[in-house]
Design an enzyme around this catalytic site. Sequence first.
Site, PDB file in Angstrom:
ATOM      1  N   HIS A 265     108.848 -32.285  42.951  1.00  0.00           N
ATOM      2  CA  HIS A 265     109.732 -31.970  44.077  1.00  0.00           C
ATOM      3  C   HIS A 265     109.912 -30.467  44.147  1.00  0.00           C
ATOM      4  O   HIS A 265     109.964 -29.798  43.112  1.00  0.00           O
ATOM      5  CB  HIS A 265     111.098 -32.649  43.905  1.00  0.00           C
ATOM      6  CG  HIS A 265     111.889 -32.702  45.168  1.00  0.00           C
ATOM      7  ND1 HIS A 265     112.690 -31.669  45.577  1.00  0.00           N
ATOM      8  CD2 HIS A 265     111.968 -33.659  46.124  1.00  0.00           C
ATOM      9  CE1 HIS A 265     113.244 -31.995  46.735  1.00  0.00           C
ATOM     10  NE2 HIS A 265     112.811 -33.187  47.097  1.00  0.00           N
ATOM     11  N   GLU A 318     110.569 -41.126  46.287  1.00  0.00           N
ATOM     12  CA  GLU A 318     109.575 -42.017  46.893  1.00  0.00           C
ATOM     13  C   GLU A 318     109.052 -43.094  45.951  1.00  0.00           C
ATOM     14  O   GLU A 318     108.599 -44.140  46.394  1.00  0.00           O
ATOM     15  CB  GLU A 318     108.380 -41.203  47.408  1.00  0.00           C
ATOM     16  CG  GLU A 318     108.735 -40.103  48.381  1.00  0.00           C
ATOM     17  CD  GLU A 318     109.152 -40.618  49.739  1.00  0.00           C
ATOM     18  OE1 GLU A 318     109.716 -41.722  49.814  1.00  0.00           O
ATOM     19  OE2 GLU A 318     108.922 -39.903  50.721  1.00  0.00           O
TER      20      GLU A 318
HETATM   21  N1  ACO Z   1     100.951 -34.722  40.694  1.00  0.00           N
HETATM   22  C1  ACO Z   1     100.222 -33.814  40.023  1.00  0.00           C
HETATM   23  N2  ACO Z   1     100.498 -32.510  39.981  1.00  0.00           N
HETATM   24  C2  ACO Z   1     101.554 -32.084  40.688  1.00  0.00           C
HETATM   25  C3  ACO Z   1     102.361 -32.955  41.443  1.00  0.00           C
HETATM   26  C4  ACO Z   1     102.018 -34.327  41.426  1.00  0.00           C
HETATM   27  N3  ACO Z   1     102.748 -35.236  42.088  1.00  0.00           N
HETATM   28  N4  ACO Z   1     103.337 -32.256  42.053  1.00  0.00           N
HETATM   29  C5  ACO Z   1     103.150 -30.980  41.714  1.00  0.00           C
HETATM   30  N5  ACO Z   1     102.075 -30.868  40.886  1.00  0.00           N
HETATM   31  C6  ACO Z   1     101.578 -29.652  40.254  1.00  0.00           C
HETATM   32  C7  ACO Z   1     100.754 -28.832  41.231  1.00  0.00           C
HETATM   33  O1  ACO Z   1      99.393 -29.205  41.187  1.00  0.00           O
HETATM   34  C8  ACO Z   1     100.978 -27.438  40.704  1.00  0.00           C
HETATM   35  O2  ACO Z   1     100.165 -27.255  39.573  1.00  0.00           O
HETATM   36  P1  ACO Z   1      99.444 -25.820  39.300  1.00  0.00           P
HETATM   37  O3  ACO Z   1     100.588 -24.890  39.013  1.00  0.00           O
HETATM   38  O4  ACO Z   1      98.547 -26.110  38.143  1.00  0.00           O
HETATM   39  O5  ACO Z   1      98.715 -25.469  40.560  1.00  0.00           O
HETATM   40  C9  ACO Z   1     102.421 -27.472  40.210  1.00  0.00           C
HETATM   41  O6  ACO Z   1     102.694 -28.841  39.891  1.00  0.00           O
HETATM   42  C10 ACO Z   1     103.440 -26.997  41.210  1.00  0.00           C
HETATM   43  O7  ACO Z   1     103.189 -27.659  42.446  1.00  0.00           O
HETATM   44  P2  ACO Z   1     103.523 -27.059  43.875  1.00  0.00           P
HETATM   45  O8  ACO Z   1     102.477 -27.543  44.818  1.00  0.00           O
HETATM   46  O9  ACO Z   1     103.779 -25.590  43.793  1.00  0.00           O
HETATM   47  O10 ACO Z   1     104.894 -27.751  44.159  1.00  0.00           O
HETATM   48  P3  ACO Z   1     105.562 -27.848  45.580  1.00  0.00           P
HETATM   49  O11 ACO Z   1     106.979 -27.531  45.387  1.00  0.00           O
HETATM   50  O12 ACO Z   1     104.814 -27.042  46.601  1.00  0.00           O
HETATM   51  O13 ACO Z   1     105.323 -29.383  45.945  1.00  0.00           O
HETATM   52  C11 ACO Z   1     105.563 -31.659  46.295  1.00  0.00           C
HETATM   53  C12 ACO Z   1     106.288 -30.358  45.932  1.00  0.00           C
HETATM   54  C13 ACO Z   1     104.814 -31.477  47.597  1.00  0.00           C
HETATM   55  C14 ACO Z   1     106.595 -32.775  46.476  1.00  0.00           C
HETATM   56  C15 ACO Z   1     104.587 -32.031  45.163  1.00  0.00           C
HETATM   57  O14 ACO Z   1     105.287 -32.231  43.951  1.00  0.00           O
HETATM   58  C16 ACO Z   1     103.735 -33.233  45.486  1.00  0.00           C
HETATM   59  O15 ACO Z   1     102.698 -33.094  46.123  1.00  0.00           O
HETATM   60  N6  ACO Z   1     104.131 -34.474  45.052  1.00  0.00           N
HETATM   61  C17 ACO Z   1     103.379 -35.659  45.366  1.00  0.00           C
HETATM   62  C18 ACO Z   1     103.719 -36.161  46.774  1.00  0.00           C
HETATM   63  C19 ACO Z   1     105.102 -36.741  46.857  1.00  0.00           C
HETATM   64  O16 ACO Z   1     105.562 -37.465  45.984  1.00  0.00           O
HETATM   65  N7  ACO Z   1     105.774 -36.409  47.965  1.00  0.00           N
HETATM   66  C20 ACO Z   1     107.158 -36.849  48.225  1.00  0.00           C
HETATM   67  C21 ACO Z   1     108.125 -35.739  47.958  1.00  0.00           C
HETATM   68  S1  ACO Z   1     109.816 -36.261  48.100  1.00  0.00           S
HETATM   69  C22 ACO Z   1     110.149 -36.144  49.769  1.00  0.00           C
HETATM   70  O17 ACO Z   1     109.662 -35.309  50.473  1.00  0.00           O
HETATM   71  C23 ACO Z   1     111.078 -37.098  50.371  1.00  0.00           C
END
Ligand code: ACO
Length: 382
Positions: A265, A318
């Site tokens: 998140h 989620e």
């Molecule tokens: N699985 C694997 N790796 C992840 C995940 C995940 N679910 N979420 C983040 N990471 C990793 C990224 O790859 C990144 O790694 P890196 O530093 O090696 O590149 C690091 O964690 C940071 O990720 P960001 O993309 O900078 O995090 P951001 O804050 O932009 O993204 C998000 C948040 C979009 C929710 C992300 O965690 C994600 O894609 N989750 C999966 C989709 C999901 O569950 N969405 C629902 C969100 S809740 C809502 O909106 C109601």
Amino acid sequence: MTAETSGTTSTAKQNRGGLEGVIAATTALSKVEGTAGRLIYRGYNIHDLARTTSFEEIAYLLWYGKLPTKMELVDLKIQMLEERTLPTGVLQVLNYLPPTAAPMDVLRTAVSAFGASTIQGKPTLDQAIALTERFPLILAAFHRIRNGLEPLEAHPELGYAANYLYLLTGQMPKEEHVRALDAYLVLLADHGMNASTFTARVIASTESDIASTVVGAIGALKGPLHGGAPSKVQEMLDAIGTEDRAESWLRDSLARGDRLMGFGHRVYKTEDPRAEELREMARIADPQQFALAHKVEELALALLEEQKPGRRLYTNVEFYSAVVLSSVGLPGDLFTPTFAASRVAGWTAHVLEQVANNRLIRPEAEYTGPIEQQFVPLDERQ
Ligand code: ACO
């Protein structure tokens, strides 16, 4: 300092883009405390609201700024009841769309059609109520049409959650299903400056109409990085199938560079308090599916810690939403639209808050293209 004077140390660069940490508006609606894992709606802790309130009570809280008295809640329910029909034009649109259309696309189109036929002028609370009440009607009507069934007349004695379940099946819903769906709708109704709410506020800030703000918000919610995740969680659980297959499935997924849906998140760097509530609801609602989901969650958290050390990735709202929504009988492709049927209360409350103290939202971009290029006319270009 403006973007023009800040040189290369722009906010965007410092924050890795995505407006991370940028305060884009003030709001008195909800506060997300990412480190503490706390969510409040107008000062009330989500844990106090989740188990005992109804969606209508929370919509009232968001729209009017206070929890309703019994009489005020009755008045709101009467007003919502008066909106409990779909205009013929919207039903025609639902019949016209292909049965294979994604319900989120159908919702976006139907809300737009509803707005075009009934909503004009500056956003008002009455319009917010009228729009919100239409969400379950649109979703249930389309679901029946795509299954070759006639849409049903809404039930005048049922609340928002119960009427939605009734309209899908024509059966009086079980009390435990209504309670679970109502708690889900309460938990999802607002969440600070999330991407879809921001979208709605940007559109409102241009002095556009309320239906346009909600149509834009639906488009933003649809993506899997925001509200599109729960059906993908369901797909993941279905693909894993049994607990013994979970570890290899998750390892393969991470090795391909996929994100595990339902984890991570932007704001929460600890457990999402809504996930905590939904986990307990899922445990009771569907013990069998819960056992698989819980195993997958444990393994996913361990693997994310192993492969993404220091990223502080936890279960988000989620993950267990998928188990709860499927336990009340919703098909996977209605999960995100059902999220929208809750968040529309928050979107519209934010829109009203924005218009009450509006200034056009218009940020700047840091230009990274070439500065001076020699123009060559078309017939001389090679
Ligand atoms: N699985 C694997 N790796 C992840 C995940 C995940 N679910 N979420 C983040 N990471 C990793 C990224 O790859 C990144 O790694 P890196 O530093 O090696 O590149 C690091 O964690 C940071 O990720 P960001 O993309 O900078 O995090 P951001 O804050 O932009 O993204 C998000 C948040 C979009 C929710 C992300 O965690 C994600 O894609 N989750 C999966 C989709 C999901 O569950 N969405 C629902 C969100 S809740 C809502 O909106 C109601």
